[in-house]
Design a protein around this motif. Structure first.
Motif, PDB file in Angstrom:
ATOM      1  N   ARG A  49       0.715  -1.263  -0.125  1.00 43.52           N
ATOM      2  CA  ARG A  49       0.000  -0.078   0.108  1.00 43.52           C
ATOM      3  C   ARG A  49       0.848   1.282  -0.212  1.00 43.52           C
ATOM      4  O   ARG A  49       0.386   2.202  -0.127  1.00 43.52           O
ATOM      5  CB  ARG A  49      -0.921   0.121   1.301  1.00 43.52           C
ATOM      6  N   GLY A  50       2.142   1.156   0.149  1.00 39.32           N
ATOM      7  CA  GLY A  50       3.117   2.375   0.315  1.00 39.32           C
ATOM      8  C   GLY A  50       3.106   2.789   1.538  1.00 39.32           C
ATOM      9  O   GLY A  50       3.338   3.937   1.688  1.00 39.32           O
ATOM     10  N   ASP A  51       2.617   2.364   2.708  1.00 42.17           N
ATOM     11  CA  ASP A  51       2.486   2.820   4.146  1.00 42.17           C
ATOM     12  C   ASP A  51       3.617   2.410   4.765  1.00 42.17           C
ATOM     13  O   ASP A  51       3.870   3.148   5.957  1.00 42.17           O
ATOM     14  CB  ASP A  51       1.234   2.272   4.632  1.00 42.17           C
ATOM     15  N   GLY A  52       4.651   1.505   4.423  1.00 43.58           N
ATOM     16  CA  GLY A  52       5.915   1.092   5.223  1.00 43.58           C
ATOM     17  C   GLY A  52       6.721   1.996   5.277  1.00 43.58           C
ATOM     18  O   GLY A  52       7.187   2.692   4.455  1.00 43.58           O
ATOM     19  N   SER A  53       7.568   2.222   6.221  1.00 44.71           N
ATOM     20  CA  SER A  53       9.055   2.791   6.435  1.00 44.71           C
ATOM     21  C   SER A  53       9.704   1.929   7.099  1.00 44.71           C
ATOM     22  O   SER A  53       9.202   0.994   8.204  1.00 44.71           O
ATOM     23  CB  SER A  53       8.625   3.955   7.005  1.00 44.71           C
ATOM     24  N   GLU A  54      10.830   2.012   7.307  1.00 43.70           N
ATOM     25  CA  GLU A  54      12.168   1.173   8.055  1.00 43.70           C
ATOM     26  C   GLU A  54      11.894   1.350   9.503  1.00 43.70           C
ATOM     27  O   GLU A  54      11.802   0.518  10.287  1.00 43.70           O
ATOM     28  CB  GLU A  54      13.655   1.536   7.479  1.00 43.70           C
ATOM     29  N   GLN A  55      11.672   2.623   9.799  1.00 46.38           N
ATOM     30  CA  GLN A  55      11.365   3.021  11.383  1.00 46.38           C
ATOM     31  C   GLN A  55      10.189   2.310  11.884  1.00 46.38           C
ATOM     32  O   GLN A  55      10.325   1.771  13.071  1.00 46.38           O
ATOM     33  CB  GLN A  55      11.156   4.556  11.600  1.00 46.38           C
ATOM     34  N   THR A  56       8.978   2.424  10.918  1.00 42.42           N
ATOM     35  CA  THR A  56       7.934   1.731  11.542  1.00 42.42           C
ATOM     36  C   THR A  56       7.907   0.268  11.658  1.00 42.42           C
ATOM     37  O   THR A  56       7.676  -0.600  12.736  1.00 42.42           O
ATOM     38  CB  THR A  56       6.847   2.103  10.696  1.00 42.42           C
ATOM     39  N   GLU A  57       8.686  -0.298  10.699  1.00 40.61           N
ATOM     40  CA  GLU A  57       8.876  -1.976  10.646  1.00 40.61           C
ATOM     41  C   GLU A  57       9.844  -2.145  12.060  1.00 40.61           C
ATOM     42  O   GLU A  57       9.462  -3.228  12.656  1.00 40.61           O
ATOM     43  CB  GLU A  57       9.779  -2.226   9.361  1.00 40.61           C
ATOM     44  N   ALA A  58      10.818  -1.576  11.985  1.00 41.67           N
ATOM     45  CA  ALA A  58      11.700  -1.828  13.465  1.00 41.67           C
ATOM     46  C   ALA A  58      11.039  -1.710  14.820  1.00 41.67           C
ATOM     47  O   ALA A  58      11.283  -2.359  15.680  1.00 41.67           O
ATOM     48  CB  ALA A  58      12.892  -0.868  13.361  1.00 41.67           C
ATOM     49  N   ALA A  59      10.144  -0.385  14.661  1.00 39.01           N
ATOM     50  CA  ALA A  59       9.158  -0.385  15.988  1.00 39.01           C
ATOM     51  C   ALA A  59       8.300  -1.541  16.172  1.00 39.01           C
ATOM     52  O   ALA A  59       8.308  -2.011  17.539  1.00 39.01           O
ATOM     53  CB  ALA A  59       8.556   0.997  15.872  1.00 39.01           C
ATOM     54  N   LEU A  60       7.595  -2.059  15.073  1.00 39.04           N
ATOM     55  CA  LEU A  60       6.735  -3.108  15.193  1.00 39.04           C
ATOM     56  C   LEU A  60       7.398  -4.328  15.518  1.00 39.04           C
ATOM     57  O   LEU A  60       6.858  -5.033  16.456  1.00 39.04           O
ATOM     58  CB  LEU A  60       5.922  -3.475  13.967  1.00 39.04           C
ATOM     59  N   ARG A  61       8.729  -4.655  15.070  1.00 38.76           N
ATOM     60  CA  ARG A  61       9.176  -5.758  15.511  1.00 38.76           C
ATOM     61  C   ARG A  61       9.698  -5.645  16.956  1.00 38.76           C
ATOM     62  O   ARG A  61       9.577  -6.710  17.693  1.00 38.76           O
ATOM     63  CB  ARG A  61      10.592  -6.067  14.505  1.00 38.76           C
ATOM     64  N   HIS A  62      10.261  -4.482  17.357  1.00 39.15           N
ATOM     65  CA  HIS A  62      10.437  -4.316  18.786  1.00 39.15           C
ATOM     66  C   HIS A  62       9.453  -4.765  19.749  1.00 39.15           C
ATOM     67  O   HIS A  62       9.533  -5.375  20.753  1.00 39.15           O
ATOM     68  CB  HIS A  62      10.987  -2.774  18.852  1.00 39.15           C
ATOM     69  N   LEU A  63       8.280  -4.323  19.200  1.00 36.52           N
ATOM     70  CA  LEU A  63       6.972  -4.219  20.175  1.00 36.52           C
ATOM     71  C   LEU A  63       6.610  -5.836  20.146  1.00 36.52           C
ATOM     72  O   LEU A  63       6.423  -5.928  21.336  1.00 36.52           O
ATOM     73  CB  LEU A  63       5.740  -3.500  19.518  1.00 36.52           C
ATOM     74  N   ALA A  64       6.843  -6.429  18.982  1.00 37.67           N
ATOM     75  CA  ALA A  64       6.445  -7.748  19.135  1.00 37.67           C
ATOM     76  C   ALA A  64       7.331  -8.494  20.210  1.00 37.67           C
ATOM     77  O   ALA A  64       7.143  -9.460  20.952  1.00 37.67           O
ATOM     78  CB  ALA A  64       6.648  -8.513  17.772  1.00 37.67           C
ATOM     79  N   GLY A  65       8.665  -8.262  20.102  1.00 35.71           N
ATOM     80  CA  GLY A  65       9.550  -8.846  20.865  1.00 35.71           C
ATOM     81  C   GLY A  65       9.272  -8.679  22.416  1.00 35.71           C
ATOM     82  O   GLY A  65       9.518  -9.396  23.295  1.00 35.71           O
TER      83      GLY A  65
END
Length: 436
Positions: free
Chosen positions: A365-381
């Motif tokens: 969708r063109g909504d992703g960014s590296e910072q957002t992905e990193a934050a989500l992975r950190h949140l999952a951890g």
């Protein structure tokens, strides 16, 4: 499941131990033939114990008795020992009791001389031999590595494994009353292995200077050169026996080195010493027991030596036992944690698969960014941290099933657990339903 067949000076006489040690290669081979039950083995054969540590494929409690009988039958057949006799002269440990027993053995707490120094090396060499044979499983490797660390801890933190605690030195202590002057004693050492080196060191500590060495396998010259003593060749054995006041045997050969006719011939020589003491540290025996019937000959063998083993220093033994018990408890706890590892892996895989799918949708969708992905992975951890800690706590408390059942109920994760060899299996989850 771990299983240990043990026959030692605590459960069997030395005649039976000698037969087991003599047939150790055949027993090892027989155990390997039971590949339908035994996935790995380490065999420990010393002068006062014979033990087989086994990794059994079948973990179910109901199958434990069947596995135990199969192992006893294999040992009995390979050694030519009546099954009932063997059963009455041995002990079988299973599951967590195996670790506690091995840790105590390796630390010298189960030896004839409590705290004796040779056993740790013997256990290490048994593991090395099993590695060469390819019979060590990952669980047996872990068990023996922890046993080695526990032994070092006992040695460093208590006084129970101080230098010199050994069968060799106990034998020489018993010989003390028969020796007038160690400095004048003429000694013949039979054997060139580990025990020969320990025997020579113990003799020198008492002031012995006149030592010669004989090797049934022809290694006397090499040993003599490296230890600065005189070698005895085969044609000089009778002379050496006739002239010696003390004979110490510690050879690995399976036949008698000193027979009654051989020693009788030596004793009968005109220039032979009037009295001699023979100390047999070999298992199988190096000396024919009938040698003790000869006039002027006294025989000390392992069975006699073990009867006179001294009482342990109680405080040191108690401290060592505390260390062993703590190590066994920690081993049990870490083993229990392995029961929830498949469920934890399945849970992490489940969560991160969902996360990866959502990140991929966002990218499309063109909504992703590296910072957002990193934050989500950190949140999952972070979210997975508490379940991971709680899973291990439950496992250590013996309630791993609660976590496994909870993961199945809450996340739809189905884990197929097969004892220690569990492997995770995820129930398929539709991406759209997972996203909702």
């Amino acid at each position: 499941m771990l299983l240990c067949f043990s026959s030692s000076h605590r459960t069997a006489d030395f005649d039976l131990l000698e037969r087991l040690e003599r047939h150790a290669p055949a027993i090892t081979a027989a155990l390997s033939e039971h590949s339908d039950i035994v996935s790995g083995s380490v065999v420990l054969a010393t002068c006062n114990r014979f033990e087989a540590y086994l990794d059994i494929d079948e973990p179910l409690p109901a199958a434990r008795a069947v596995s135990t009988e199969a192992v006893l039958d294999a040992v009995s057949t390979a050694a030519g020992i009546d099954p009932d006799l063997l059963r009455g002269a041995s002990a079988v440990y299973s599951d967590h009791a195996v670790a506690e027993h091995l840790f105590a053995v390796t630390s010298g707490l189960e030896s004839v001389v409590v705290g004796e120094g040779e056993i740790a090396g013997q256990v290490r060499r048994a593991l090395d031999a099993a590695r060469r044979d390819g019979s060590v499983t990952s669980e047996l490797e872990r068990l023996f590595q922890v046993a080695s660390r526990t032994s070092r801890g006992v040695k460093n933190r208590t006084g129970i494994m101080t230098a010199g605690r050994s069968l060799v030195r106990l034998a020489l202590d018993l010989a003390e009353s028969r020796v007038t002057d160690w400095a004048m004693t003429r000694v013949l050492l039979v054997g060139t292995g580990k025990y020969a080196g320990a025997s020579l060191a113990a003799l020198r500590d008492r002031g012995v200077t006149d030592v010669r060495v004989y090797s049934p396998s022809g290694r006397a010259a090499k040993f003599a050169l490296s230890h600065d003593i005189a070698p005895v060749e085969a044609d000089g054995l009778l002379d050496a026996l006739a002239e010696s006041d003390l004979v110490v045997t510690c050879s690995a050969v399976t036949d008698y080195v000193l027979t009654r006719p051989l020693l009788a011939e030596a004793v009968a020589r005109p220039d032979a010493t009037e009295r001699r003491l023979v100390v047999d540290l070999g298992l199988p025996r190096n000396v024919d027991p009938a040698v003790g019937e000869l006039a002027g000959v006294e025989l000390l063998d392992l069975e006699t030596i073990s009867i006179h083993a001294p009482l342990t220093e109680l405080q040191a033994a108690d401290d060592a036992r505390t260390i062993v018990d703590a190590a066994a408890a920690e081993y049990r706890a870490r083993t229990a944690e392995q029961e929830v590892t498949p469920a934890l892996v399945a849970l992490r895989t489940h969560v991160f698969d969902i996360l990866d799918a959502e990140i991929e949708r966002a990218r499309r969708r063109g909504d992703g960014s590296e910072q957002t992905e990193a934050a989500l992975r950190h949140l999952a951890g972070v979210l997975l941290h508490t379940p991971s800690v709680r899973a291990r706590e439950l496992a250590r408390e013996g309630d791993a099933e609660s976590f496994i059942a909870g993961a199945a109920a809450v996340f739809g994760i189905d884990v197929d657990v097969d004892a220690e060899r569990a492997r995770p299996r995820l129930t398929a989850v539709d991406d759209e339903s997972a996203a909702s």
